[in-house]
Write a protein that holds these residues in place. Structure first.
Motif, PDB file in Angstrom:
ATOM      1  N   LYS A   1      41.360  60.757  62.337  1.00  8.47           N
ATOM      2  CA  LYS A   1      42.007  59.537  61.225  1.00  8.47           C
ATOM      3  C   LYS A   1      41.962  60.248  59.759  1.00  8.47           C
ATOM      4  O   LYS A   1      43.100  60.033  59.218  1.00  8.47           O
ATOM      5  N   ALA A   2      40.978  60.868  59.347  1.00 12.51           N
ATOM      6  CA  ALA A   2      41.203  61.606  58.018  1.00 12.51           C
ATOM      7  C   ALA A   2      42.222  62.876  58.021  1.00 12.51           C
ATOM      8  O   ALA A   2      42.917  62.892  56.953  1.00 12.51           O
ATOM      9  N   ARG A   3      42.649  63.465  59.056  1.00 11.63           N
ATOM     10  CA  ARG A   3      43.480  64.541  59.107  1.00 11.63           C
ATOM     11  C   ARG A   3      44.981  63.700  58.883  1.00 11.63           C
ATOM     12  O   ARG A   3      46.021  64.200  58.188  1.00 11.63           O
ATOM     13  N   LEU A   4      45.279  62.635  59.701  1.00 16.43           N
ATOM     14  CA  LEU A   4      46.465  61.905  59.578  1.00 16.43           C
ATOM     15  C   LEU A   4      46.749  61.489  58.254  1.00 16.43           C
ATOM     16  O   LEU A   4      47.753  61.527  57.617  1.00 16.43           O
ATOM     17  N   LYS A   5      45.546  60.851  57.460  1.00 15.53           N
ATOM     18  CA  LYS A   5      45.827  60.442  56.073  1.00 15.53           C
ATOM     19  C   LYS A   5      46.094  61.563  55.273  1.00 15.53           C
ATOM     20  O   LYS A   5      47.156  61.060  54.388  1.00 15.53           O
ATOM     21  N   ALA A   6      45.363  62.679  55.632  1.00 11.79           N
ATOM     22  CA  ALA A   6      45.760  63.732  54.558  1.00 11.79           C
ATOM     23  C   ALA A   6      47.196  64.204  54.722  1.00 11.79           C
ATOM     24  O   ALA A   6      47.913  64.443  53.722  1.00 11.79           O
ATOM     25  N   GLU A   7      47.669  64.213  55.886  1.00  9.90           N
ATOM     26  CA  GLU A   7      49.199  64.658  56.079  1.00  9.90           C
ATOM     27  C   GLU A   7      50.121  63.767  55.632  1.00  9.90           C
ATOM     28  O   GLU A   7      50.839  63.997  55.178  1.00  9.90           O
ATOM     29  N   LYS A   8      49.717  62.229  55.795  1.00  5.52           N
ATOM     30  CA  LYS A   8      50.552  61.212  55.390  1.00  5.52           C
ATOM     31  C   LYS A   8      50.570  61.609  53.715  1.00  5.52           C
ATOM     32  O   LYS A   8      51.854  61.444  53.032  1.00  5.52           O
ATOM     33  N   GLU A   9      49.608  61.639  53.185  1.00  6.92           N
ATOM     34  CA  GLU A   9      49.520  61.710  51.646  1.00  6.92           C
ATOM     35  C   GLU A   9      50.319  62.998  51.162  1.00  6.92           C
ATOM     36  O   GLU A   9      50.918  63.000  50.270  1.00  6.92           O
ATOM     37  N   ARG A  10      50.025  64.296  51.996  1.00  7.32           N
ATOM     38  CA  ARG A  10      50.828  65.435  51.898  1.00  7.32           C
ATOM     39  C   ARG A  10      52.405  65.143  51.753  1.00  7.32           C
ATOM     40  O   ARG A  10      53.101  65.503  50.970  1.00  7.32           O
ATOM     41  N   ALA A  11      52.964  64.553  52.865  1.00  2.00           N
ATOM     42  CA  ALA A  11      54.113  64.195  52.996  1.00  2.00           C
ATOM     43  C   ALA A  11      54.732  63.501  51.929  1.00  2.00           C
ATOM     44  O   ALA A  11      55.841  63.603  51.363  1.00  2.00           O
ATOM     45  N   GLU A  12      53.975  62.279  51.591  1.00  2.31           N
ATOM     46  CA  GLU A  12      54.404  61.351  50.443  1.00  2.31           C
ATOM     47  C   GLU A  12      54.607  62.092  48.949  1.00  2.31           C
ATOM     48  O   GLU A  12      55.489  61.928  47.969  1.00  2.31           O
ATOM     49  N   ARG A  13      53.439  62.977  48.733  1.00  2.05           N
ATOM     50  CA  ARG A  13      53.572  63.978  47.574  1.00  2.05           C
ATOM     51  C   ARG A  13      54.912  64.965  47.641  1.00  2.05           C
ATOM     52  O   ARG A  13      55.539  64.739  46.429  1.00  2.05           O
ATOM     53  N   GLU A  14      55.077  65.474  48.713  1.00  2.00           N
ATOM     54  CA  GLU A  14      56.247  66.234  48.755  1.00  2.00           C
ATOM     55  C   GLU A  14      57.436  65.640  48.731  1.00  2.00           C
ATOM     56  O   GLU A  14      58.462  66.209  47.929  1.00  2.00           O
TER      57      GLU A  14
ATOM     58  N   ALA B   1      58.008  63.040  46.874  1.00  2.00           N
ATOM     59  CA  ALA B   1      57.954  62.570  45.409  1.00  2.00           C
ATOM     60  C   ALA B   1      58.411  63.768  44.611  1.00  2.00           C
ATOM     61  O   ALA B   1      59.022  63.457  43.628  1.00  2.00           O
ATOM     62  N   ASP B   2      58.004  64.822  44.971  1.00  3.93           N
ATOM     63  CA  ASP B   2      58.236  66.135  44.173  1.00  3.93           C
ATOM     64  C   ASP B   2      59.721  66.454  44.220  1.00  3.93           C
ATOM     65  O   ASP B   2      60.237  66.771  43.317  1.00  3.93           O
ATOM     66  N   LYS B   3      60.338  66.253  45.351  1.00  2.00           N
ATOM     67  CA  LYS B   3      61.550  66.591  45.854  1.00  2.00           C
ATOM     68  C   LYS B   3      62.526  65.572  44.853  1.00  2.00           C
ATOM     69  O   LYS B   3      63.420  65.978  44.458  1.00  2.00           O
ATOM     70  N   LYS B   4      62.192  64.399  45.052  1.00  2.00           N
ATOM     71  CA  LYS B   4      62.778  63.247  44.232  1.00  2.00           C
ATOM     72  C   LYS B   4      62.888  63.561  42.731  1.00  2.00           C
ATOM     73  O   LYS B   4      63.925  63.516  41.921  1.00  2.00           O
ATOM     74  N   ALA B   5      61.865  64.035  42.394  1.00  2.00           N
ATOM     75  CA  ALA B   5      61.816  64.385  40.871  1.00  2.00           C
ATOM     76  C   ALA B   5      62.542  65.681  40.536  1.00  2.00           C
ATOM     77  O   ALA B   5      62.986  65.768  39.379  1.00  2.00           O
ATOM     78  N   GLU B   6      62.518  66.541  41.295  1.00  2.00           N
ATOM     79  CA  GLU B   6      63.278  67.762  41.273  1.00  2.00           C
ATOM     80  C   GLU B   6      64.846  67.366  41.066  1.00  2.00           C
ATOM     81  O   GLU B   6      65.663  67.833  40.231  1.00  2.00           O
ATOM     82  N   GLU B   7      65.398  66.455  42.155  1.00  2.00           N
ATOM     83  CA  GLU B   7      66.534  66.132  42.111  1.00  2.00           C
ATOM     84  C   GLU B   7      66.904  65.391  40.833  1.00  2.00           C
ATOM     85  O   GLU B   7      68.282  65.620  40.288  1.00  2.00           O
TER      86      GLU B   7
END
Length: 86
Positions: free
Chosen positions: A60-73, A75-81
């Motif tokens: 459960k902790a691993r899935l949560k971390a993966e989800k947060e990492r995907a959301e962060r990436e 958001a970063d792509k959107k900010a770069e665009e």
């Protein structure tokens, strides 16, 4: 007899100082809610159950971390665009 009290009091001291979950689960192996001593089979079943719960918690902790990492990436792509549009 003096040695036995030193060993048991150090175990209690470790538990009180927050010596970790392994100490707490180690103590749980020996008695149930009613204070009776568990058989080897009961301890084995409890060990399997504890390991299963820990695996589920880790997954459960691993899935949560993966989800947060995907959301962060994302958001970063959107900010770069948006930065390139300006």
């Amino acid at each position: 007899m003096g040695m036995r009290s030193v060993v048991s009091s150090s175990g209690v001291r470790r538990l009180m100082e927050g010596g970790g979950r392994s100490t707490v689960s180690g103590l749980r192996y020996f008695t149930d809610d009613k204070g009776r001593i568990l058989s080897e089979e009961e301890r084995a079943k409890e060990t399997v159950y504890i390991q299963k719960m820990e695996r589920e918690r880790m997954e459960k902790a691993r899935l949560k971390a993966e989800k947060e990492r995907a959301e962060r990436e994302k958001a970063d792509k959107k900010a770069e665009e948006e930065a390139h549009k300006s």
